[in-house]
Design a protein around this motif. Sequence first.
Motif, PDB file in Angstrom:
ATOM      1  N   GLU A 126      -9.930   4.066   3.350  1.00 33.64           N
ATOM      2  CA  GLU A 126      -8.981   3.047   3.792  1.00 33.64           C
ATOM      3  C   GLU A 126      -7.915   3.798   4.458  1.00 33.64           C
ATOM      4  OE1 GLU A 126      -6.091  -0.777   2.498  1.00 33.64           O
ATOM      5  OE2 GLU A 126      -7.308   0.423   0.893  1.00 33.64           O
TER       6      GLU A 126
ATOM      7  N   LEU B 149       0.856  -1.213  -0.112  1.00 33.74           N
ATOM      8  CA  LEU B 149      -0.038   0.043   0.113  1.00 33.74           C
ATOM      9  C   LEU B 149       0.789   1.318  -0.048  1.00 33.74           C
ATOM     10  CD1 LEU B 149      -2.538   1.354   0.140  1.00 33.74           C
ATOM     11  CD2 LEU B 149      -2.983   0.942   2.531  1.00 33.74           C
TER      12      LEU B 149
ATOM     13  N   ALA C  71     -12.992   5.130  -1.927  1.00 36.02           N
ATOM     14  CA  ALA C  71     -12.712   3.747  -1.194  1.00 36.02           C
ATOM     15  C   ALA C  71     -11.245   3.766  -0.680  1.00 36.02           C
ATOM     16  CB  ALA C  71     -12.583   2.639  -1.950  1.00 36.02           C
ATOM     17  N   LEU C  72     -10.147   4.392  -1.372  1.00 37.96           N
ATOM     18  CA  LEU C  72      -8.937   4.169  -0.753  1.00 37.96           C
ATOM     19  C   LEU C  72      -8.714   5.373   0.214  1.00 37.96           C
ATOM     20  CD1 LEU C  72      -5.811   3.519  -0.881  1.00 37.96           C
ATOM     21  CD2 LEU C  72      -5.549   5.215  -2.947  1.00 37.96           C
TER      22      LEU C  72
ATOM     23  N   ALA D 197      -8.947   5.574   7.847  1.00 35.80           N
ATOM     24  CA  ALA D 197      -9.262   4.790   9.019  1.00 35.80           C
ATOM     25  C   ALA D 197      -7.952   4.418   9.615  1.00 35.80           C
ATOM     26  CB  ALA D 197     -10.314   3.671   8.394  1.00 35.80           C
ATOM     27  N   HIS D 198      -7.048   3.806   8.923  1.00 34.26           N
ATOM     28  CA  HIS D 198      -5.680   3.583   9.145  1.00 34.26           C
ATOM     29  C   HIS D 198      -4.974   4.380  10.145  1.00 34.26           C
ATOM     30  CE1 HIS D 198      -1.777   1.466   9.085  1.00 34.26           C
ATOM     31  NE2 HIS D 198      -1.171   2.731   8.691  1.00 34.26           N
TER      32      HIS D 198
END
Length: 280
Positions: free
Chosen positions: A224, A146, A220-221, A227-228
């Motif tokens: 993600e 990622l 969506a990315l 949230a991380h």
Amino acid sequence: MLNVRPLHQGFGLEILDLDLAAPHSDEVIDDMIGLLDQHSLLLVRGQRLRPERHVEISRRFGPLLTHVLKQYLTTGLPEIYVLSNVTQDGKPIGNHKEGWNWHSDLSYVAEPSMGSLLYAVEVPPVGADTLFASMHLAYDGLPPALRERIRHLRATHSYAGYYGKAFADRTPLTDEQKARTPDVVHPVVRTHPVTGRPSLYVGQDIVSRIEGLPQAEGDALLAELNAHAIDEAFVYRHVWRQGDLVLWDNRATMHCATPYDDSKYRRIMHRTTVAGSRPF
């Protein structure tokens, strides 16, 4: 030498036994600048700062910025942006419910803020904590695949988009305010200009899209990554006391305000914002 203790296992320091109202304290401000570059977050408790001294200290970190919402510059010093639920003569003295999402100050301008200095004039006995997340730790904690995927991506930061979501019940931005805050594009991974450390550069609501990706894929990315970035392993919760001065590096952190009983308690916070440079 400054007497310090850690706030979080990965970032942040509390500086002990320091009175920034005293003239001799100027001698240690250069040390504080170095600590901020390395540790991203500093806390000094028990301060008694007049607005003029707050601005004077802040200027040692660099040129100061004036917020686009001029109606909340109510101290007589335009460098101080007031955050408050208090009204005076029927008008709010500061912006209320500001920053109740994860963000980095002024990421929506071409040269975002280097840092902020927030001073607690009056705080509720419960609630109104501020959460800080280390974007260095968040980047380091990403899976290698990622990290490689996002390394060259860029994202649009939109103040108009954020304002429309956060303050939909308020008077819309004026044409002048919109002209001062056009959408800007920044890297999703930025490099600290002093230490060279990489960090995530994202945010909730303020980042509207990732350039070059279909909207659904980009959304969506972003979800993600956001949230991380705010995983509890990367987050320090600050419980405010009157007289606290908290300094943070906007190039390496995000932060988020939390609610309190604003019908029962007063809150008055003074923030100065230090100019920065274009992210790279």
